[in-house]
Design an enzyme around this catalytic site. Sequence first.
Site, PDB file in Angstrom:
ATOM      1  N   CYS A  48       0.812  -1.215   0.000  1.00 39.73           N
ATOM      2  CA  CYS A  48       0.000   0.000   0.000  1.00 39.73           C
ATOM      3  C   CYS A  48       0.846   1.267   0.000  1.00 39.73           C
ATOM      4  CB  CYS A  48      -0.922   0.006   1.219  1.00 39.73           C
ATOM      5  SG  CYS A  48      -0.040   0.095   2.806  1.00 39.73           S
ATOM      6  N   CYS A  78       8.199   1.122   4.401  1.00 38.48           N
ATOM      7  CA  CYS A  78       7.761   2.025   3.327  1.00 38.48           C
ATOM      8  C   CYS A  78       7.627   3.461   3.816  1.00 38.48           C
ATOM      9  CB  CYS A  78       6.450   1.543   2.713  1.00 38.48           C
ATOM     10  SG  CYS A  78       4.991   1.779   3.751  1.00 38.48           S
ATOM     11  N   CYS A 167      -5.799 -13.702   0.663  1.00 40.65           N
ATOM     12  CA  CYS A 167      -5.990 -15.050   0.119  1.00 40.65           C
ATOM     13  C   CYS A 167      -6.456 -16.073   1.138  1.00 40.65           C
ATOM     14  CB  CYS A 167      -4.685 -15.555  -0.499  1.00 40.65           C
ATOM     15  SG  CYS A 167      -4.012 -14.554  -1.820  1.00 40.65           S
ATOM     16  N   GLY A 357       3.743  13.132  19.944  1.00 42.85           N
ATOM     17  CA  GLY A 357       3.694  14.515  19.477  1.00 42.85           C
ATOM     18  C   GLY A 357       3.292  14.635  18.024  1.00 42.85           C
ATOM     19  N   GLY A 358       3.822  13.755  17.185  1.00 47.02           N
ATOM     20  CA  GLY A 358       3.467  13.811  15.772  1.00 47.02           C
ATOM     21  C   GLY A 358       1.993  13.583  15.552  1.00 47.02           C
ATOM     22  N   LEU A 411       6.320  21.218  19.111  1.00 44.37           N
ATOM     23  CA  LEU A 411       5.695  20.648  20.301  1.00 44.37           C
ATOM     24  C   LEU A 411       6.771  19.887  21.070  1.00 44.37           C
ATOM     25  CD1 LEU A 411       3.182  19.877  22.003  1.00 44.37           C
ATOM     26  CD2 LEU A 411       2.841  17.961  20.434  1.00 44.37           C
ATOM     27  N   GLN A 762      -3.111 -12.815 -14.930  1.00 41.39           N
ATOM     28  CA  GLN A 762      -3.875 -14.056 -14.911  1.00 41.39           C
ATOM     29  C   GLN A 762      -4.077 -14.618 -16.309  1.00 41.39           C
ATOM     30  OE1 GLN A 762      -6.826 -12.043 -11.874  1.00 41.39           O
ATOM     31  NE2 GLN A 762      -7.441 -14.153 -12.162  1.00 41.39           N
ATOM     32  N   ARG A 852     -25.502 -14.195 -17.672  1.00 41.38           N
ATOM     33  CA  ARG A 852     -25.457 -15.651 -17.532  1.00 41.38           C
ATOM     34  C   ARG A 852     -25.018 -16.059 -16.129  1.00 41.38           C
ATOM     35  NH1 ARG A 852     -21.191 -19.374 -20.765  1.00 41.38           N
ATOM     36  NH2 ARG A 852     -19.875 -18.477 -19.139  1.00 41.38           N
ATOM     37  N   GLU A1214     -13.851 -20.233  -6.345  1.00 45.70           N
ATOM     38  CA  GLU A1214     -14.832 -19.158  -6.216  1.00 45.70           C
ATOM     39  C   GLU A1214     -16.117 -19.546  -5.484  1.00 45.70           C
ATOM     40  OE1 GLU A1214     -14.254 -16.324 -10.042  1.00 45.70           O
ATOM     41  OE2 GLU A1214     -14.598 -18.431 -10.506  1.00 45.70           O
TER      42      GLU A1214
END
Length: 1280
Positions: A48, A78, A167, A357-358, A411, A762, A852, A1214
């Site tokens: 992300c 990240c 998953c 503080g942040g 701060l 896929q 369908r 599925e």
Amino acid sequence: MEENGKTRGSLVFAVNGERFELSTIDPSTTLLEFLRTQTRYKSAKLGCGEGGCGACVVLLSKYDSVHEQAEDLTVSSCLTPLCSVNGCSITTSEGIGNSKDGFHPVHKRFAGFHASQCGFCTPGFCTSFFGALVNAEKSNRPEPPSGFSKLTVFEAEKAIAGNLCRCTGYRPIADACKSFSAEVDMEDLGLNSFWRKGESREVKISRLPSYNQDHKICTFPEFLKKENKCSVLLGSEKHCWYSPGNLEELQSILEMSKDNGTRMKLVVSNTGTGYYKDTEIYEKYIDLRFISELSKIRMDSTGIEIGATVTISKAAEALKQKCRDDFLPKDEVVLKSIADHMEKIASGFIRNTASIGGNLVMAQRHSFPSDIATILLAANSVVDLMTGSRFERITLDEFFDRPPMDSESVLLRIKIPSWESSKILSSDCKSKLLFETYRAAPRPLGNALPYMNAAFLAEVSPCKLSPRLERLRYLKMGLRAPAYRSSLASGFLFEFLRPLTDSSAENLKGHFEGYTSSLFWKSSEMKGKHEQFHYGNYPSLLSSGKQVIQSSTEYFPVGEPISKSGAAIQASGEAVYVDDIPSPTNCLHGTFIYSTKPLARVKRISFKRKSQAYEVTAVLSSKDIPEGGENIGSKTIFGTEPLFVDGITRCAGERLAFVIADTQKHADMAANSAVIDYDMENLESPILSVEEAVKRSSLFEVPPTWYPKQVGDIEKGLAEANHKILSAEIKLGSQYYFYMETQSALAIPDEDNSVVVYLSSQCPEYAHSTVAACLGIPEHNVRIISRRVGGGFGGKYIRSNAVAASCALAAQKLRRPCQDIFKSSNGKITALQLEILINAGIYEDISGIMPRNIVSTLKKYDWGVLSFNIKVCKTNHSSKSAMRAPGEVQGSFIAEAVMEHVASILSMEVDSVRNINLHTYESLSLFYEGSEGEILEYTLPSIWNKLAISASFTHRTEMVKAFNRINIWKKRGISRVPIVYEVSLRPTSGKVSILRDGSVVVEVGVQSNADDVGDLLDKVRVIQCDTLSLVQGGETSGSTTSESSCEAVRLCCNILVKRLIPLKKNLEGQLGSVKWETLIFQAYSQAVHLSASSLFVPDFTTTHYLNYGAAVSEVEVNLLTGETTILQVDIIYDCGQSLNPAVDLGQIEGAFVQGIGFFMLEEYPTNSDGLFVAEGTWTYKIPSIDTIPKQFNVEILNSGHHQKRILSSKASGEPPLLLAVSVHCAAREAIREARKQLLSWSALDGPDSTFQLEVPAIMPVVKELCGLDIVERYLEWKMG
């Protein structure tokens, strides 16, 4: 070089024990960027990019020279600035263990418990859990038995609570982690490859990969202990990173920057950029962590001071420690509640670095919905500020009332006052302090912004009859849904005050004689009232699960629960995904610029001036399509979609251009700074609803072969019904794929005007033809390579093609590599007539399959007659593509909604209505003509009845009714639903090659070849798909890929066996028994062809078949918040003879949990222009480990031998997702009970059956149906 009196130094740190020293660094570089681009370690993944998924987690170790030990904490790489790791050691999943040095027990157990499917998230889970192991071993707890750690079961599960998986459904991951706890119930651990059912605890423990606490991995190498890690000036020629050691240095730097007009950023952990993204490049970064005045926690008789750079984790631990020390006993209630609440904020790997503080500064500057702000405000906290040379102390209220802070103000610290010593309490010596905090959020354990948080502080004095409230202070803060938030606020206040109003003086006597650290419930009666709806305690995680499989030895070893090939290297992070491939020299990076308007001319695309620093190399659009090429981004049997807008954008989110820069970060920043000039003059208004599409005849034509057939005579069916329900409306939204690996492609120009594209896809075959058409070159000049996909769910079937085409276009045009990371009275229904409108968006994609697929699962009940009119509407929304079980999940929900509606109208139990309308074999043959199979294959009736017994459905239904009668603030619901799912086999190719040493290479297939070549699984390796090596490769979709690929590989094996048999017989005549290696060596010597390809083409009579299953779900709804807790789920699913029960079990659980996301959690918000506006992991919430069923039981039914099935197996990818509708139906039953209760308070009789529960049934939706004014109506009822 000197600057501000400091000499520029080097950044020194270690990764997996390897020393790194950097003299020049861009301070905006994150640790993850460095790991992935400058080292060989790729286990930390870019998911992300917000710190919300856990894919990038690493273990960061800092040396404490005072205590002479390393501090180990998991962090989100990240968000972690590279410059902040000076003097630190980083351990990734490869550093824990790997294929060369040996896998760690964590890796082995993840593999053995089948806890890895796509594998993209697995290294992050392993590292998070390893961090918990390391810290547990440092504790002074008693030594555990051999093979176990010091972790408790709760700690083992909590360690991974911030990591996301799309998953597995989390159950096997939790089992792998719990197996390290000495207190685990071994019987509670699920299916694994270590032991068999029925073996003793001792045997099970002996077969687990050994974990020895004494064999510790060195997380902090000796050579780093001498490195100076503070007060070092780092950076590059243009950008600097300062680490001042005191406030005087900080003041000097701030003053100098102000005079120079330097763009400056104050940094502690940088976690705030996960939410508020950096939109510019700063010239100075000032790291505040080494300023001692900001990093200490002090306590005296006046209260506790917490430095602004103290992390949330350290603050929570310090507050709990002060409570244990009994330093300020009368303030314990405040400190403990604050600490407990802090541990529900974000996730562990964020709390480990995010500062108190942040967090407060974000709330002050941006109105961030801060939990910390709320709880500290309620505690009457004060803050110390520094602006220039001026210092001041103000209340936290005053702090938030001021204009947003600029970078010149700092701060310094926060102080929580002692109420005992501050003379704030009244003179009544018996008065007591009460403090409680509350939080309503999509995830109970954190890692989600709250809808509402609140904190209440009160002083209470005893009276003769009841306690007297001397003072009350409360704060509340939250996001979205104002009416819902107001209702939550009243509910929280009611919860806080109710024990006081319900308590007598006698009940309170014990409290005032001996102070306790909660509210006033000293008696068990009051405690029971409180526990009905109290949020202060940790919610329990997954408690247990049971898996039942019926294996078969007929095709041994096919049918055995064998660990997935490559699971261990997925866990260690050595498995290579597209973005893990080292970028070639001079590689460029790109990202799309998207339209924000649904229908407009695009006149011009420009960039804000500051984007000039991003080194944009090129911006490609439709004008750059080469001569002879097509502006094509994807192509299906229903139509094409352009790669880029050509003049007029027809939906928000359409691709306008592809911006290319030297790094992915620069490309992303450039795209975000793009300014698009639109013109809408003389254009008609966009179509933004299906109703408007029908009105304006904007429809896609569905080919007759794809349009489903009506069943029966609707006029006759309606005539036979003696109870007609004239109309009911149902609306369903979309679900976002949220695959952990984003769309990724790497295109490399090759000789002779050809291109090689590494793609996460896929369907590489479709991408192959798309790229060739776009570039205008023959298909033999294109090569698509797909090794593995980090989650797809349909999103990498068609949508990945445009990513491949854009990268290939850039590679060809610039000749440089390019990468992108991107009804009747007894309940028997005699006829059903439906009008269905489908929003396909602006291009068809594969929306033509929806009619369908919808009807296919609608037909799971015997409707008598089924008539429908389905329109596929063309709107000015973005194109809708396939998401796991496209159409089927919607059709199944419509069927259940009809059942619920019929039951409500007829005042019947909905389970009875379902039971009455289950198919007989005769009606099944009518509705599913050609797919029904033999009568013995129709297993749904037996599954339905067996589930009622194994899940104790009747007994639990009565227990639910009893629970609802005696509980006011919580209601339960239980529901049983079936599925009938029609699948279609398709042609699938495979290739098997035997190498000289006897090892076997397989393209596409899995373990099915072992049935023909013997027990050679250890010699088999499944390799990447290459579109020039394996043509007609087909796609991964429709749940039948495994069985079709297995059959293709089996056909290859048959060919090879046929070639080898004559040689084998000849050798056996000469030598007797023949080893495999000898046989293959001789085959090579005698030029036997040892590579075979095949194309499996299913017989017409076996192309379609039906899958069956059923589920019982029980939920509990909190009427004050709308939170739905899934208490228990029981599933029985028919897999035929499972090819691999471990894989099928993982598919069933994972699909079901993904379905929970669709039906209960994953809100898909769009703006007025139809643009999807969820802000990544912050607002789009997939299921997490604390939102899955507390008890999760799955039985795989072996339904016997099916001659027409491949190895007698049936699909599992599925169909189980559809069973998750049972959770939604159970929630509806609980809400129905809540509404009945509301009616009873108003003295109104009769059921309230007219409501519709939306999808997803998120907390505000559920709460509104339960009554936003439920507290007020309850009080009115109680007061008479």
